[in-house]
Design an enzyme around this catalytic site. Structure first.
Site, PDB file in Angstrom:
ATOM      1  N   GLY A   1      25.472   2.445 -14.080  1.00  0.00           N
ATOM      2  CA  GLY A   1      25.720   1.252 -14.871  1.00  0.00           C
ATOM      3  C   GLY A   1      25.540   1.551 -16.333  1.00  0.00           C
ATOM      4  O   GLY A   1      25.440   2.709 -16.736  1.00  0.00           O
TER       5      GLY A   1
ATOM      6  N   ASP B   1      17.478 -12.150 -15.851  1.00  0.00           N
ATOM      7  CA  ASP B   1      18.742 -11.679 -15.264  1.00  0.00           C
ATOM      8  C   ASP B   1      18.729 -11.930 -13.758  1.00  0.00           C
ATOM      9  O   ASP B   1      18.930 -11.018 -12.950  1.00  0.00           O
ATOM     10  CB  ASP B   1      18.971 -10.199 -15.566  1.00  0.00           C
ATOM     11  CG  ASP B   1      20.420  -9.772 -15.311  1.00  0.00           C
ATOM     12  OD1 ASP B   1      21.288 -10.670 -15.221  1.00  0.00           O
ATOM     13  OD2 ASP B   1      20.675  -8.557 -15.213  1.00  0.00           O
TER      14      ASP B   1
END
Length: 480
Positions: A18, A128
């Site tokens: 990522g 998140d």
């Protein structure tokens, strides 16, 4: 990559990648234990692995918190070694054809609220909250939900003075746009209420299969976030939760009524869903949607589904984490997920039981993993100034808290260790003392409709279901 980090962790295959680095499977060469190894270039423009490792250290000991085994610098990389975990909620969601039934969502909601509460009690916001950041455990912890990825976490109060961070506006969006709270879109500093609002969107995503603001098209990333924000603000919670039990509407009305510094009433939120669980007549047997797909024989003896499925797919093993998720649901998502994970599924099965339908206890130290690099297309945005003004933070009337009155005792915010020993079947076939006394059904065997009443004939099904929920939070806060 043939490399050893921390003096004893040999890197294996790549699990994902990522914007913040790469995740590898690792093995402790001294013990053979499998671990997850996260690597980040030491010269990264915005390094965050060192910060994240500190968060792991501060949160150690909580239920559903992966164990930090080692952090350091190896050559050109910052390295963090943690427990290896099972599949993420997003993986399992895809595996189940992108829809969870009500029973599965309610069992997950209780644990997920506990995880968020634990971080808040320790003084941190997650910022998140999304399906990718909640993972199931492995082996003896296969029914336990873990919360991961603390790279965006923020301290919201001082643990000594208890002073809360100040209210601010014109903040950049931090987190994942799909699940961000309305106030986060409006540029308001996040607080505890925002984590819980994001969790509410995750629960509705599980129930609905998608959210109304998914799939919006725009020319730029900023325009897309603005469209998501507008759609989210213009969608009443009554519409978002239409056709689902009113407890979900009550959840949103409550968390949106919280003021910036308010401490959420976590026991109230858990009680909402626990009362609904009992009213629906579900058994607290840890038979999730993916359990039925993996072991179809569970479906006939369990109240797992609020509505019967039109057909059950062949028994298969749940997937392990992947790096990228589709932004839009597709008709063949479930089968595509199965095909995509065909090789990795076997590894998960070896840790969590054979195809016979009986999950064997793992006598080794529980292995756990972190899919820290999983992301949806709605990724963390680049910095840009917000121009919208904050919505009113006026608290809703008390009617938003019309929960079914329950006899459940308010769970202490310090009780975070879930007692899982009662749900493990030792390989010798004998039940432990905890199994004989705690009245929690063994998830590795076929549920029996009379199993509770035999153990405690004088107690009602409601009492026993409530005790099953309470056992999720009874403990001394120590890692097991």
């Amino acid at each position: 990559m043939d490399r050893v980090v921390g003096g004893k962790y040999k890197l294996g295959r790549k699990l994902g990648s990522g914007s913040f680095g790469e995740l590898f499977l690792g093995v402790n060469v001294q013990t053979g234990e499998e671990v997850a190894v996260k690597l980040e270039p030491a010269r990264a423009r915005h390094p965050q692995l060192h910060y994240e490792s500190k968060l792991y250290m501060l949160l150690q000991g909580g239920t559903g918190i992966p164990h930090l085994k080692w952090y350091g610098v190896e050559g050109e990389y910052n390295c963090m070694v943690i427990d290896l975990l099972g599949p993420s909620m997003e993986d399992l969601f895809n595996y189940c054809s992108r829809r969870f039934n009500l029973k599965t969502v309610l069992m997950l909601a209780d644990q997920m609220i506990n995880r968020v509460e634990y971080m808040h009690v320790r003084g941190f916001l997650h910022r998140d909250i999304k399906p990718d950041n909640f993972l199931m455990g492995l082996g003896r912890k296969a029914n336990q939900v873990y919360i991961i990825d603390y790279g965006l976490a923020k301290k919201y109060r001082d643990l000594q003075t208890h002073r809360h961070i100040p209210y601010r506006e014109n903040k950049n969006l931090t987190g994942t746009a799909r699940y961000a709270s309305v106030n986060t879109h409006l540029g308001i500093e996040q607080s505890r209420r925002d984590d819980l609002e994001s969790l509410g969107y995750v629960l509705m995503y599980f129930l609905r299969g998608s959210l109304p603001w998914q799939g919006l098209r725009a020319g730029t990333k900023k325009q897309k976030y603005d469209k998501i924000s507008e759609k989210k603000r213009l969608t009443p919670v009554e519409v978002l939760c239409k056709s689902f039990p009113p407890e979900f509407t009550s959840y949103f009305l409550y968390v949106r009524s919280l003021r910036f510094e308010d401490k959420p009433d976590y026991p109230y939120l858990k009680r909402l869903f626990r009362d609904l669980f009992i009213r629906e007549g579900y058994q607290f047997d840890y038979v999730f949607d993916w359990t039925i797909l993996k072991y179809p024989q569970f479906s006939s003896g369990s109240s797992s589904s609020s509505k019967p499925r039109s057909s059950l797919r062949p028994a298969m093993n749940p997937p392990v984490p992947i790096a990228e998720r589709p932004d839009k649901p597709s008709a063949g998502a479930g089968q595509d997920s199965r095909d995509r994970f065909s090789g990795a599924l076997e590894a998960y099965a070896r840790r969590n039981g054979s195809g016979s339908g009986v999950v064997q206890a793992d006598r080794s130290r529980p292995r756990t993993s972190e899919n820290v690099l999983a992301s949806s297309k709605d990724t963390t945005p680049q910095n840009y100034e917000r121009v919208e003004r904050p919505i009113s933070s006026t608290r809703h009337a008390s009617s938003s808290r019309k929960a079914v009155v329950s006899s459940v005792r308010a769970t202490s915010s310090a009780d975070f260790t879930e007692n899982r020993s009662s749900r493990v079947v030792p390989s010798n076939g004998r039940s432990s003392t905890a199994q004989r006394t705690q009245l929690v059904p063994d998830p590795t065997t076929r549920p029996s409709s009379s199993s509770f009443t035999r153990a405690a004939p004088s107690r009602t099904a409601r009492d026993i279901t409530l005790q099953s929920f309470e056992l999720l939070t009874i403990g001394n806060g120590k890692r097991k």
